[in-house]
Design a protein around this motif. Structure first.
Motif, short mmCIF file in Angstrom:
data_model
loop_
_atom_site.label_atom_id
_atom_site.label_comp_id
_atom_site.label_asym_id
_atom_site.label_seq_id
_atom_site.Cartn_x
_atom_site.Cartn_y
_atom_site.Cartn_z
N PRO A 262 0.94 -1.30 -0.02
CA PRO A 262 0.13 -0.02 -0.50
C PRO A 262 0.53 1.13 -0.02
O PRO A 262 1.78 1.07 0.61
N ALA B 37 0.19 5.52 0.29
CA ALA B 37 -0.96 5.78 0.70
C ALA B 37 0.11 7.59 -0.20
O ALA B 37 1.56 7.96 -0.59
N ASN C 222 -4.89 -0.68 3.02
CA ASN C 222 -4.49 -0.34 4.54
C ASN C 222 -4.55 1.78 5.02
O ASN C 222 -4.60 2.14 3.81
N GLN D 231 8.83 -5.66 8.51
CA GLN D 231 9.39 -4.44 7.38
C GLN D 231 10.33 -4.21 8.44
O GLN D 231 11.51 -3.80 8.96
N ALA E 160 13.15 -1.15 2.89
CA ALA E 160 12.23 -0.23 3.21
C ALA E 160 12.10 1.05 2.99
O ALA E 160 12.03 1.32 3.12
N GLY E 161 11.34 1.42 1.37
CA GLY E 161 10.61 2.53 1.22
C GLY E 161 9.64 3.00 2.06
O GLY E 161 8.36 2.49 2.15
N SER F 296 9.41 -7.90 3.85
CA SER F 296 9.11 -6.74 3.28
C SER F 296 10.02 -5.84 3.37
O SER F 296 10.42 -5.97 4.39
N GLY G 253 13.21 -4.01 0.46
CA GLY G 253 14.62 -4.47 -0.81
C GLY G 253 14.05 -5.35 -2.00
O GLY G 253 15.03 -6.14 -2.31
N GLN H 278 6.11 -8.64 0.28
CA GLN H 278 5.04 -7.14 0.00
C GLN H 278 6.51 -5.94 -0.52
O GLN H 278 7.14 -5.81 -0.25
N GLY I 265 6.84 -2.80 -2.42
CA GLY I 265 6.90 -1.00 -2.74
C GLY I 265 7.30 -0.58 -4.27
O GLY I 265 6.71 0.01 -5.37
N THR I 266 9.14 -0.03 -3.89
CA THR I 266 10.00 0.12 -4.35
C THR I 266 9.55 -0.21 -6.11
O THR I 266 9.65 0.63 -7.30
C1 LIG Z 1 6.15 5.69 -1.99
C2 LIG Z 1 5.05 4.51 -0.65
C3 LIG Z 1 4.53 4.47 0.14
C4 LIG Z 1 4.44 3.81 1.54
N1 LIG Z 1 2.84 4.11 2.32
C5 LIG Z 1 2.47 3.10 2.80
C6 LIG Z 1 1.58 2.87 3.07
O1 LIG Z 1 0.76 3.79 3.41
N2 LIG Z 1 1.13 1.97 4.56
C7 LIG Z 1 1.85 1.49 4.94
O2 LIG Z 1 1.86 0.63 5.52
N3 LIG Z 1 3.45 1.16 4.11
C8 LIG Z 1 3.68 2.00 2.94
N4 LIG Z 1 4.78 2.09 2.46
C9 LIG Z 1 6.10 0.61 2.95
C10 LIG Z 1 5.52 -0.33 2.61
O3 LIG Z 1 4.31 -1.18 2.99
C11 LIG Z 1 7.01 -1.64 2.27
O4 LIG Z 1 7.07 -2.06 3.98
C12 LIG Z 1 7.52 -1.24 1.42
O5 LIG Z 1 7.79 -0.37 0.55
C13 LIG Z 1 8.62 -2.35 1.76
O6 LIG Z 1 9.94 -1.97 1.18
P1 LIG Z 1 10.40 -1.92 -0.90
O7 LIG Z 1 10.05 -0.22 -0.61
O8 LIG Z 1 11.39 -1.94 -0.37
O9 LIG Z 1 10.05 -3.38 -1.05
C14 LIG Z 1 5.24 2.69 1.41
C15 LIG Z 1 6.86 2.59 0.89
C16 LIG Z 1 6.42 3.92 0.08
C17 LIG Z 1 7.90 3.40 -0.91
#
Ligand SMILES: Cc1cc2nc3c(=O)[nH]c(=O)nc-3n(C[C@H](O)[C@H](O)[C@H](O)COP(=O)(O)O)c2cc1C
Length: 365
Positions: free
Chosen positions: A20, A22, A71, A175, A179-180, A215, A217, A236, A238-239
């Protein structure tokens, strides 16, 4: 091999959850594309009004018949002294002058009503609901579960995972520090709890009896296979989806992701008052030198909103928040569906290689 218990309960094909996100990147199209490809798309709904949340859920349902997640942020009480707020307002004015926007704006620190957001999720019978920044009340968790919703919590240390399990969640996102975006940390007052995914996942897996989702990387099939080997039931990511075709991230944000390196990110409280990982910007670097206290989340988030929005309008990444994880170099601009499929086929090929290694090691042993 990939059909873990969690995948069966989620009723999806592949153990890939699109994180997710936001604030814009996770559009209905992105979510539907991931769910249609066999993963689980997720809406980051923390900043949505209950009305927009409902209409977005309905929009996603128009685009996919597959399960998806929503989320929310567990709300936190934040108070800040007038002096701290005034000092930050004065400091931020230099960016407003540069961007040509009004100085000393009135700040709206009101956040969306968590209770109303949850009510929409219950009424809409959303298949999966995840939370970050804390533990929702047992009543909220139970009310969602009574509607058949699978409830997920976010942990950055083992103790958070244990408390989430005791509160009744069905699964835990572990997490890692790569993580981003915002850290989900809610117990440590160090505000960071920076445990890498590789170290965190097996330690949480050993301490809870519910499924764990890795979650941080994880960008491709290699990260997926590694996570499953560590005991995770899904990942999970994100990036990996931020620069995808369907992502709603700003064009400049996408371009920055595609040209950034593994050492381009840092953890900062500069934009929102809460620790988050993003690509380093002038705003972050200058805030490191700020002499006063940064107001807590969500106050600082509200205080920098006009600056971030004005920067986005003028395509200036240096004052935008560019949340991203350390796996940046592996990000692509492919479609989200292709990213899911490529991750799965790479994981499949890797498992084939591992089986060959197993045969070889059997000859030696
Ligand atoms: C742009 C962005 C916005 C995020 N917003 C949320 C969010 O609204 N809720 C949440 O639980 N995690 C959020 N996350 C964290 C992600 O759930 C997750 O932990 C993360 O992206 C994993 O690391 P990765 O980016 O290396 O894949 C966000 C991550 C990014 C990159």
């Amino acid at each position: 091999m990939f059909e873990t218990d969690l995948i069966r309960r989620l009723n999806i094909q592949f153990p890939i959850i699109q994180a997710p996100m936001a604030g814009g990147p996770a559009t209905s199209k992105l979510i539907a594309e991931v769910s249609n490809a066999g993963g689980l798309g997720s809406l980051g709904a923390a900043y949505l009004t209950p009305e927009t949340l409902r209409s977005t859920i309905q929009e996603i349902r128009q685009l996919t018949k597959q399960p998806f997640g929503v989320n929310l942020f567990v709300p936190e009480d934040a108070t800040e002294s007038q002096a701290t707020i005034e000092k930050m307002t004065a400091y931020l004015n230099k960016y407003r002058t540069e961007l040509g926007i009004k100085e000393n704006p009135s700040i709206n620190i009101a956040t969306e009503s968590f209770e109303e957001q949850v009510q929409v999720l219950i009424e809409e019978k959303v298949p999966v609901v995840s939370f970050t920044f804390g533990i929702p009340s047992k009543e909220v968790i139970q009310a969602l579960k009574n509607q058949g919703t699978l409830v997920i919590g976010t942990a950055t240390i083992v103790e958070e995972a244990k408390q989430l399990e005791s509160a009744g969640v069905d699964a835990i996102v572990a997490q890692g520090s790569e993580a981003g975006g915002h850290r989900g940390t809610f117990l440590s007052n160090k505000a960071d709890s920076l445990i890498g995914t590789m170290a965190l996942v097996p330690q949480i897996v050993d301490q809870v009896s519910i499924p764990v989702i890795a979650s941080g990387g994880i960008m491709d099939g290699r990260g997926l296979v590694a996570s499953l080997t560590l005991g995770a039931s899904a990942v999970q990511m994100g990036t990996a989806f931020l620069a995808s075709v369907e992502s709603g991230a700003h064009r400049v944000y996408k371009l920055t992701i595609l040209s950034a390196n593994e050492d381009s990110t840092a953890i900062t409280r500069a934009y929102s008052g809460k620790a988050a990982r993003g690509i380093q910007t002038t705003f972050m670097q200058e805030m490191d030198q700020y002499a006063g206290a940064i107001p807590a989340f969500p106050i600082q988030n509200a205080m920098t909103r006009d600056i971030r929005q004005a920067a986005a309008k003028t395509n200036n990444p240096e004052y935008m928040s560019l949340w991203a994880g350390q796996g940046l170099r592996l990000a692509t601009d492919h479609s989200a569906g292709a990213i899911v499929k490529q991750t799965m086929s790479q994981a499949h090929a890797l498992l084939g290689n591992m089986l060959k290694l197993k045969d070889k090691s059997e000859e030696i042993l």
